[in-house]
Design a protein around this motif. Structure first.
Motif, short mmCIF file in Angstrom:
data_model
loop_
_atom_site.label_atom_id
_atom_site.label_comp_id
_atom_site.label_asym_id
_atom_site.label_seq_id
_atom_site.Cartn_x
_atom_site.Cartn_y
_atom_site.Cartn_z
N GLY A 57 -37.92 21.36 -33.40
CA GLY A 57 -37.22 20.55 -32.39
C GLY A 57 -36.37 19.50 -33.07
O GLY A 57 -35.16 19.38 -32.83
N ASN A 58 -36.99 18.73 -33.99
CA ASN A 58 -36.22 17.74 -34.76
C ASN A 58 -35.02 18.45 -35.40
O ASN A 58 -33.90 17.93 -35.38
CB ASN A 58 -37.05 17.14 -35.89
N LEU A 59 -35.28 19.62 -35.94
CA LEU A 59 -34.22 20.31 -36.69
C LEU A 59 -33.13 20.84 -35.77
O LEU A 59 -32.00 21.03 -36.21
CB LEU A 59 -34.82 21.40 -37.57
N TRP A 107 -21.10 8.16 -28.67
CA TRP A 107 -22.53 8.43 -28.88
C TRP A 107 -22.83 9.84 -28.45
O TRP A 107 -22.59 10.21 -27.28
CB TRP A 107 -23.38 7.44 -28.08
N LEU A 108 -23.32 10.64 -29.36
CA LEU A 108 -23.62 12.05 -29.04
C LEU A 108 -25.13 12.27 -29.15
O LEU A 108 -25.75 11.89 -30.16
CB LEU A 108 -22.88 12.95 -30.02
N HIS A 109 -25.70 12.88 -28.11
CA HIS A 109 -27.15 13.11 -28.10
C HIS A 109 -27.49 14.57 -27.86
O HIS A 109 -26.96 15.19 -26.93
CB HIS A 109 -27.81 12.23 -27.04
N VAL A 110 -28.36 15.07 -28.68
CA VAL A 110 -28.77 16.48 -28.59
C VAL A 110 -30.02 16.57 -27.72
O VAL A 110 -30.97 15.80 -27.93
CB VAL A 110 -29.07 17.05 -30.00
N HIS A 111 -29.99 17.48 -26.76
CA HIS A 111 -31.16 17.62 -25.89
C HIS A 111 -32.30 18.30 -26.62
O HIS A 111 -32.12 18.90 -27.68
CB HIS A 111 -30.77 18.36 -24.61
N HIS A 112 -33.48 18.21 -26.02
CA HIS A 112 -34.67 18.63 -26.75
C HIS A 112 -34.90 20.14 -26.75
O HIS A 112 -34.54 20.84 -25.82
CB HIS A 112 -35.90 17.95 -26.18
N LEU A 113 -35.54 20.55 -27.82
CA LEU A 113 -36.14 21.88 -27.85
C LEU A 113 -37.58 21.68 -27.35
O LEU A 113 -38.28 20.79 -27.82
CB LEU A 113 -36.18 22.39 -29.29
N ASN A 114 -37.95 22.48 -26.39
CA ASN A 114 -39.31 22.38 -25.84
C ASN A 114 -40.06 23.67 -26.11
O ASN A 114 -39.45 24.72 -26.30
CB ASN A 114 -39.25 22.15 -24.33
N ASP A 115 -41.38 23.58 -26.11
CA ASP A 115 -42.12 24.84 -26.13
C ASP A 115 -42.58 25.12 -24.70
O ASP A 115 -42.28 24.34 -23.79
CB ASP A 115 -43.25 24.84 -27.16
N LYS A 116 -43.29 26.20 -24.50
CA LYS A 116 -43.62 26.60 -23.13
C LYS A 116 -44.40 25.52 -22.39
O LYS A 116 -44.27 25.35 -21.20
CB LYS A 116 -44.44 27.91 -23.16
N GLY A 120 -43.99 22.39 -22.74
CA GLY A 120 -43.18 21.18 -22.56
C GLY A 120 -42.76 20.62 -23.90
O GLY A 120 -42.21 21.34 -24.72
N LYS A 121 -43.05 19.34 -24.10
CA LYS A 121 -42.56 18.64 -25.29
C LYS A 121 -43.13 19.22 -26.59
O LYS A 121 -44.30 19.56 -26.67
CB LYS A 121 -42.99 17.17 -25.17
N MET A 122 -42.25 19.32 -27.57
CA MET A 122 -42.69 19.79 -28.89
C MET A 122 -43.52 18.71 -29.56
O MET A 122 -43.21 17.54 -29.44
CB MET A 122 -41.43 20.06 -29.71
N SER A 123 -44.59 19.12 -30.23
CA SER A 123 -45.47 18.08 -30.79
C SER A 123 -45.88 18.43 -32.22
O SER A 123 -45.95 19.59 -32.60
CB SER A 123 -46.70 17.97 -29.89
N LYS A 124 -46.19 17.34 -32.99
CA LYS A 124 -46.65 17.56 -34.35
C LYS A 124 -48.17 17.57 -34.40
O LYS A 124 -48.76 17.85 -35.42
CB LYS A 124 -46.12 16.47 -35.28
N PHE A 148 -38.15 27.14 -26.65
CA PHE A 148 -38.38 28.05 -27.77
C PHE A 148 -39.32 29.17 -27.35
O PHE A 148 -40.32 28.93 -26.69
CB PHE A 148 -39.00 27.30 -28.95
N SER A 149 -38.99 30.41 -27.72
CA SER A 149 -39.95 31.51 -27.56
C SER A 149 -39.70 32.53 -28.65
O SER A 149 -38.56 32.73 -29.10
CB SER A 149 -39.83 32.15 -26.17
N TYR A 150 -40.78 33.16 -29.08
CA TYR A 150 -40.64 34.18 -30.13
C TYR A 150 -39.88 35.40 -29.61
O TYR A 150 -39.18 36.06 -30.37
CB TYR A 150 -42.02 34.59 -30.66
N GLU A 151 -40.00 35.67 -28.29
CA GLU A 151 -39.28 36.83 -27.73
C GLU A 151 -37.77 36.64 -27.92
O GLU A 151 -37.07 37.54 -28.38
CB GLU A 151 -39.57 37.02 -26.22
N VAL A 152 -37.31 35.45 -27.55
CA VAL A 152 -35.86 35.20 -27.68
C VAL A 152 -35.47 35.21 -29.16
O VAL A 152 -34.46 35.79 -29.55
CB VAL A 152 -35.46 33.86 -27.00
#
Ligand code: AMP
Ligand code: ZN
Length: 470
Positions: free
Chosen positions: A42-44, A271-280, A282-286, A322-326
């Motif tokens: 997500g960060n990436l 100011w440019l902001h990139v929207h989040h990558l989420n997992d199924k 919801g929020k991506m987490s470490k 994010f999904s592995y299928e895609v």
């Protein structure tokens, strides 16, 4: 030069023509990683799309100076100045010092970036290098009446500004003020939205990195880092600042408050902001669920560039799931693309008219608020087009400057090698595969090293082993 790029500006909530302060030159700032752990994909996503922005600007002919900080102190567990320093948490987790953690995860971050073909910014500055700059800024803010000392910390006084919530509409402002009610109350603050510029030992006794300051031994707040580092390297006026959407509030809101109070004038125009990558879920987490890193994708056999293509296929202003299928579908498309490029013959003359026409269409897509999926469509248009291979190759090489998908990897892999050598490589690859099957990893490594000495790098992909010239 002609300004042809339009981007969505979070400050004005409009797609606007991008006009830098100085003709042909761009000062660009990116909020860098907090190096307490690996970056998740997500960060990436944010760093990939910011890389596309930088390369789109360069492709259009701008001379870009891009600066990025490394947050190695002061980012607390909550962006609203509460909780423990993230770096300290990382150090405790791994029983190392904060500086050891910072070095390890800074290197890991740039290694991930390299695998994703993200260019390293012109200036990369760790926060701990710039403590004097932050102290000087905080001092000026106190002298100008924008900051106050309470409970041994220095706070920014948001009531001194006409409009602190610069990014927000009226209804959003009310919501934000409401949200802040839930934040653990810091009784030192004069206003709920005030934030810390400098912490002293009173906050955390076990804070590892501390510096002397006019207000006691302590450490800087996270927000002042980005203001200090960007002003140090880009001067009083900056063209474009970017980050993920979670940075809009409070981080970027606070950056603007303190920078403009310090400078006494408007600071950054776009100011440019990139929207989040989420997992199924919801929020991506470490810390929860699968910790999605570039290394994990590699372990599962994915080429990191397939993930770059995954990101480019969708617009940066839309949340992405994010999904592995895609990702699997993208891998198939990516492999086909590389194979199609590998088949092109490097013969004949470039058709200049066709080249310019397709290049303009590609640029138009990117210049229209970074429409990367349209830019990839243009790539397919070129491959299908009724133009000679040489022109196609020139166009693909040119597009790859921005897309950075190593589109010619397969053709370069096959280039310049005679049949005998190719047969030798293939024989060793087969022997290595057999050795791996028999769990004879020593022999497998020996073969990899032998080929490396002969100038050949092996890559394990989902489709099998491929090789490239080193
Ligand atoms: P951090 O290391 O937490 O300071 O974050 C590094 C960058 O990643 C910042 O620009 C964040 O806004 C961005 N970011 C955090 N989470 C996500 C996500 N799920 N998707 C995209 N960008 C993110
Ligand atoms: Zn920042």
């Amino acid at each position: 030069m002609e300004n042809k790029i339009s981007i969505y500006n979070t400050l004005t909530k409009k797609v606007e023509k991008f006009i830098p302060n100085e003709d042909g030159k761009v000062g660009m700032y990116t909020c860098g990683p907090t190096v307490y752990h690996f970056a998740h994909i997500g960060n990436l996503r944010s760093y990939i799309m910011e890389d596309v922005l930088e390369k789109t600007l360069r492709y259009a002919g701008y001379d870009v100076k891009r600066v990025m900080n490394i947050t190695d102190v002061g980012h607390l567990s909550s962006d609203a100045d509460t909780g423990e320093d993230k770096m300290l948490k990382g150090a405790k987790r791994e029983k190392k010092t904060v500086m050891e953690i910072a070095k390890f995860y800074t290197d890991a971050f740039f290694s991930d970036c390299a695998k994703l073909n993200i260019k390293t910014p012109d200036v990369v500055e760790p926060a701990t290098n710039c403590i004097d700059n932050f102290i000087q800024m905080v001092d000026t803010l106190i002298n100008k009446g924008f900051a106050y000392i309470a409970g041994e910390n220095v706070y920014f006084d948001t009531s001194k500004l006409d409009d602190y919530y610069v990014f927000s509409s009226q209804s959003e402002k009310e919501l934000l003020v409401g949200v802040r009610d839930d934040v653990e109350e810091d009784t030192n603050k004069r206003n709920k939205s005030d934030f810390v510029l400098w912490f002293t030992k009173s906050k955390f006794d076990n804070q590892e990195l501390k510096w002397d300051s006019p207000w006691g031994v302590g450490y800087p707040g996270w927000h002042i880092e980005c203001s200090g580092i960007s002003i140090k390297h880009l001067g009083e006026y900056m063209d474009i600042h970017c980050g993920g959407v979670d940075n809009i509030f409070p981080h970027h809101t606070n950056e603007i408050a303190q920078s403009e109070a310090f400078l006494g004038h408007k600071w950054c125009n776009y100011w440019l902001h990139v929207h989040h990558l989420n997992d199924k879920s919801g929020k991506m987490s470490k810390s929860k669920g699968e910790f999605l890193t570039v290394s994990l994708l590699e372990e599962k056999g994915y080429n990191p560039l397939a993930y770059r293509m995954f990101c480019l296929q969708s617009h940066y202003r839309k949340p992405l799931e994010f999904s592995y299928e895609v990702l699997d579908n993208i891998v198939t498309a990516y492999d086909k693309l590389l194979k199609a490029v590998a088949k092109l013959k490097d013969e004949g003359e470039v058709d200049k008219e066709a080249f310019e026409s397709y290049k303009t269409k590609f640029e138009d897509a990117l210049n229209n608020d970074l429409n990367t999926s349209m830019a990839i469509t243009m790539l397919y248009e070129v491959l299908k087009a009724d133009i000679n291979d040489k022109t196609k190759l020139e166009l693909i090489n040119s597009f790859d400057y921005v897309l950075s998908l190593d589109l010619t990897a397969l053709r370069n892999a096959d280039n310049g090698v005679d049949e005998e050598f190719e047969a030798h490589i293939q024989a060793l690859i087969e022997e290595r595969t057999a050795a791996k099957k028999e769990k004879n990893f020593a022999r497998a490594d020996e073969i990899r090293n032998q080929l490396l000495e002969e100038g050949i790098i092996l890559k394990d992909t989902r489709e099998g082993v491929i090789w490239e010239r080193a």
